[in-house]
Motif scaffolding. Structure first.
Motif, PDB file in Angstrom:
ATOM      1  N   MET A 366       0.824  -1.216   0.000  1.00 49.88           N
ATOM      2  CA  MET A 366       0.000   0.000   0.000  1.00 49.88           C
ATOM      3  C   MET A 366       0.856   1.265   0.000  1.00 49.88           C
ATOM      4  N   SER A 367       2.103   1.150   0.473  1.00 45.64           N
ATOM      5  CA  SER A 367       3.001   2.303   0.546  1.00 45.64           C
ATOM      6  C   SER A 367       3.928   2.402  -0.651  1.00 45.64           C
ATOM      7  N   GLY A 368       3.828   1.452  -1.592  1.00 44.11           N
ATOM      8  CA  GLY A 368       4.608   1.567  -2.814  1.00 44.11           C
ATOM      9  C   GLY A 368       5.636   0.487  -3.062  1.00 44.11           C
ATOM     10  N   ALA A 369       5.720  -0.533  -2.212  1.00 40.29           N
ATOM     11  CA  ALA A 369       6.690  -1.609  -2.441  1.00 40.29           C
ATOM     12  C   ALA A 369       6.318  -2.394  -3.699  1.00 40.29           C
ATOM     13  N   ASP A 370       7.324  -2.740  -4.478  1.00 44.87           N
ATOM     14  CA  ASP A 370       7.115  -3.480  -5.720  1.00 44.87           C
ATOM     15  C   ASP A 370       7.519  -4.945  -5.604  1.00 44.87           C
ATOM     16  N   ILE A 371       8.459  -5.235  -4.696  1.00 47.04           N
ATOM     17  CA  ILE A 371       8.970  -6.591  -4.508  1.00 47.04           C
ATOM     18  C   ILE A 371       8.981  -6.901  -3.016  1.00 47.04           C
ATOM     19  N   LEU A 372       8.511  -8.081  -2.639  1.00 43.88           N
ATOM     20  CA  LEU A 372       8.562  -8.531  -1.245  1.00 43.88           C
ATOM     21  C   LEU A 372       9.538  -9.698  -1.150  1.00 43.88           C
ATOM     22  N   ARG A 373      10.519  -9.597  -0.265  1.00 43.00           N
ATOM     23  CA  ARG A 373      11.481 -10.683  -0.027  1.00 43.00           C
ATOM     24  C   ARG A 373      11.004 -11.453   1.206  1.00 43.00           C
ATOM     25  N   VAL A 374      10.581 -12.719   0.999  1.00 41.54           N
ATOM     26  CA  VAL A 374       9.882 -13.435   2.071  1.00 41.54           C
ATOM     27  C   VAL A 374      10.270 -14.913   2.114  1.00 41.54           C
ATOM     28  N   HIS A 375       9.955 -15.539   3.261  1.00 38.70           N
ATOM     29  CA  HIS A 375      10.127 -16.975   3.429  1.00 38.70           C
ATOM     30  C   HIS A 375       8.859 -17.737   3.026  1.00 38.70           C
ATOM     31  N   ASP A 376       7.713 -17.236   3.439  1.00 33.63           N
ATOM     32  CA  ASP A 376       6.440 -17.942   3.267  1.00 33.63           C
ATOM     33  C   ASP A 376       5.780 -17.496   1.966  1.00 33.63           C
ATOM     34  N   ILE A 377       5.999 -18.272   0.917  1.00 33.71           N
ATOM     35  CA  ILE A 377       5.610 -17.833  -0.428  1.00 33.71           C
ATOM     36  C   ILE A 377       4.099 -17.833  -0.634  1.00 33.71           C
ATOM     37  N   GLN A 378       3.463 -18.952  -0.417  1.00 32.61           N
ATOM     38  CA  GLN A 378       2.041 -19.071  -0.744  1.00 32.61           C
ATOM     39  C   GLN A 378       1.195 -18.023  -0.029  1.00 32.61           C
ATOM     40  N   ALA A 379       1.441 -17.835   1.249  1.00 32.23           N
ATOM     41  CA  ALA A 379       0.672 -16.848   2.009  1.00 32.23           C
ATOM     42  C   ALA A 379       0.876 -15.449   1.446  1.00 32.23           C
ATOM     43  N   HIS A 380       2.106 -15.139   1.031  1.00 31.04           N
ATOM     44  CA  HIS A 380       2.380 -13.804   0.507  1.00 31.04           C
ATOM     45  C   HIS A 380       1.829 -13.615  -0.902  1.00 31.04           C
ATOM     46  N   VAL A 381       1.850 -14.660  -1.708  1.00 31.39           N
ATOM     47  CA  VAL A 381       1.250 -14.563  -3.042  1.00 31.39           C
ATOM     48  C   VAL A 381      -0.232 -14.217  -2.912  1.00 31.39           C
ATOM     49  N   ARG A 382      -0.912 -14.884  -1.989  1.00 29.93           N
ATOM     50  CA  ARG A 382      -2.347 -14.632  -1.795  1.00 29.93           C
ATOM     51  C   ARG A 382      -2.601 -13.244  -1.222  1.00 29.93           C
ATOM     52  N   ALA A 383      -1.819 -12.871  -0.205  1.00 28.07           N
ATOM     53  CA  ALA A 383      -2.003 -11.547   0.408  1.00 28.07           C
ATOM     54  C   ALA A 383      -1.697 -10.446  -0.590  1.00 28.07           C
ATOM     55  N   ALA A 384      -0.650 -10.630  -1.395  1.00 27.36           N
ATOM     56  CA  ALA A 384      -0.278  -9.616  -2.385  1.00 27.36           C
ATOM     57  C   ALA A 384      -1.341  -9.497  -3.477  1.00 27.36           C
ATOM     58  N   LYS A 385      -1.893 -10.626  -3.884  1.00 28.04           N
ATOM     59  CA  LYS A 385      -2.934 -10.592  -4.917  1.00 28.04           C
ATOM     60  C   LYS A 385      -4.157  -9.815  -4.435  1.00 28.04           C
ATOM     61  N   MET A 386      -4.544 -10.030  -3.187  1.00 28.45           N
ATOM     62  CA  MET A 386      -5.689  -9.316  -2.635  1.00 28.45           C
ATOM     63  C   MET A 386      -5.381  -7.826  -2.498  1.00 28.45           C
ATOM     64  N   THR A 387      -4.179  -7.516  -2.011  1.00 30.12           N
ATOM     65  CA  THR A 387      -3.796  -6.109  -1.836  1.00 30.12           C
ATOM     66  C   THR A 387      -3.667  -5.408  -3.175  1.00 30.12           C
ATOM     67  N   ASP A 388      -3.100  -6.099  -4.164  1.00 29.75           N
ATOM     68  CA  ASP A 388      -2.994  -5.515  -5.500  1.00 29.75           C
ATOM     69  C   ASP A 388      -4.368  -5.206  -6.088  1.00 29.75           C
ATOM     70  N   ALA A 389      -5.340  -6.070  -5.811  1.00 30.93           N
ATOM     71  CA  ALA A 389      -6.707  -5.830  -6.296  1.00 30.93           C
ATOM     72  C   ALA A 389      -7.262  -4.534  -5.716  1.00 30.93           C
ATOM     73  N   LEU A 390      -6.881  -4.241  -4.464  1.00 28.67           N
ATOM     74  CA  LEU A 390      -7.350  -3.019  -3.806  1.00 28.67           C
ATOM     75  C   LEU A 390      -6.568  -1.791  -4.237  1.00 28.67           C
ATOM     76  N   VAL A 391      -5.268  -1.932  -4.327  1.00 34.09           N
ATOM     77  CA  VAL A 391      -4.389  -0.788  -4.566  1.00 34.09           C
ATOM     78  C   VAL A 391      -4.168  -0.525  -6.045  1.00 34.09           C
ATOM     79  N   ARG A 392      -3.890  -1.593  -6.797  1.00 36.43           N
ATOM     80  CA  ARG A 392      -3.550  -1.427  -8.216  1.00 36.43           C
ATOM     81  C   ARG A 392      -4.718  -1.757  -9.146  1.00 36.43           C
ATOM     82  N   ARG A 393      -5.802  -2.297  -8.581  1.00 35.44           N
ATOM     83  CA  ARG A 393      -6.974  -2.673  -9.348  1.00 35.44           C
ATOM     84  C   ARG A 393      -6.653  -3.755 -10.381  1.00 35.44           C
TER      85      ARG A 393
END
Length: 395
Positions: A366-393
């Motif tokens: 929401m603050s402008g990050a383009d890449i997330l460096r993470v351990h837990d992939i599946q959870a972040h893919v899902r969270a990012a997809k939902m957030t992108d739908a809200l922020v980036r449409r």
């Protein structure tokens, strides 16, 4: 008549679309957008004489400028200036500053560049030696593959080739866009490796990982010897956790091999007089060093370095003000996964920090990050997809 609504919109295109929805003439819409875009600009250490003129000119354009109350009488040598105005007012200001003394033409140019970089399109392709990472349309997920026995989170878990390949395949199946490989732990208190030791640790793994990995691989290192070895094996991205402050030769390697370069903020001490200004200045210096080494502008990514050279409170402040890094005009990588920032907030061990990590990652998008460096992939893919739908449409 409908209800009165108060809108908080800070993106040019969204403001344009909103005005256009009224049926306003396109030419009128284009004129109104700069009046609706307002910016709060902070400039530290402005000489008092320059600050007085800056305030005078900003007021004349219908904006405002906060400075020390002792600036007018020249009782202070410098002051922090907070400018308040619309894009239209800043455009008028910049024209006037070109003709003013006390270094104000240079100040005007800095303001112009900052506004340009802040508003420039986030859509770009990172060329990675035959592979491409497209930024802007959705958040990219970088999966962490530690080949270290002493990493704070998963040290020793992938210490043979079969386990490392299996982990890589799992991360890709879960949606990882990049695999970040590291052979030296950068956690506080970790034992530093020589370049030769780091290379020896990587030797059995990198050729196999590169051969089997369908997505770009980045190497997490701050040593040019290690970076060169990794690039010779076919690695696609350099991720420098010291932002060229340890070894500037890394920039020359990125330029020679034509790979993206991630520049992370890092320092030994946690003493800051002006936290965000100093971090941004350090990253500006790293960007300039990279450009001097002929790394293309479009190949650079910045990382604020959460957990590096910062106290708990400083990490919180950097996170809260993450959007300010847009002023650098570069894609932002955010790495908070399982870090002490989360552990110290939730008082949980490394193994129980997923929810806290997700909260920081969603806030980061929401603050402008383009890449997330993470351990837990599946959870972040899902969270990012939902957030992108809200922020980036995007879906």
């Amino acid at each position: 008549m409908g209800p009165v609504q108060i809108l908080q919109i800070h993106e040019r295109q969204k403001i344009y679309d909103l005005i256009a929805e009224t049926g306003c003439d396109p030419a009128g819409t284009a004129l109104m957008v700069p009046k609706a875009l307002q910016y709060l600009i902070r400039i530290a250490e402005v000489p008092a004489k320059a600050a007085n003129l800056l305030k005078q000119e900003m007021l004349a354009k219908g904006g405002d400028c906060a400075v020390s109350r002792r600036t007018c009488s020249l009782e202070v040598e410098t002051t922090t200036a907070i400018l308040i105005g619309t894009e239209k007012q800043y455009k008028a200001l910049l024209q006037k500053l070109k003709m003013q003394p006390f270094g104000l033409p240079a100040v005007g140019e800095q303001i112009r560049l900052a506004l340009q970089r802040y508003e420039q399109s986030r859509y770009r392709d990172l060329s990675c030696r035959g592979k491409t990472i497209t930024l802007g349309n959705r958040t990219q997920i970088m999966g962490i593959l530690n080949l270290t026995p002493d990493s704070f989170s998963d040290g020793g878990s992938y210490n043979d080739i079969e386990k490392a390949l299996q982990k890589m395949e799992e991360m890709i199946a879960e949606g990882a866009d990049i695999i970040d490989v590291g052979a030296e732990s950068t956690r506080p208190g970790a034992v530093a490796l020589t370049a030769e030791e780091e290379i020896e640790r990587l030797k059995p793994f990198l050729p196999e990982l590169v051969r089997h990995c369908p997505v770009p691989i980045s190497i997490d290192t701050y040593k040019s010897k290690v970076a060169r070895f990794a690039l010779e094996q076919g690695v696609h991205i350099l991720n420098d956790v010291w932002g060229l402050r340890h070894d500037r030769e890394i920039a020359s390697l990125a330029a020679y091999y034509g790979v993206p370069l991630i520049l992370m903020h890092n320092q030994i001490e946690t003493n800051y007089k002006d936290l965000m200004a100093e971090i941004i200045k350090a990253l500006e210096e790293a960007i300039e060093w990279a450009l001097q080494a002929q790394v293309p502008e479009e190949a650079l990514v910045v990382d604020p370095g959460i957990g590096f050279g910062k106290t708990y409170e400083q990490n919180l402040e950097v996170m809260a003000r993450l959007s300010e890094f847009r002023v650098l005009g570069k894609p932002i990588l955010l790495g908070t996964s399982r870090k002490s920032l989360i552990g110290n907030t939730l008082h949980l061990p490394v193994t129980e920090r997923l929810e806290g990590t997700l909260a920081t990652s969603v806030y980061g998008i929401m603050s402008g990050a383009d890449i997330l460096r993470v351990h837990d992939i599946q959870a972040h893919v899902r969270a990012a997809k939902m957030t992108d739908a809200l922020v980036r449409r995007v879906k």
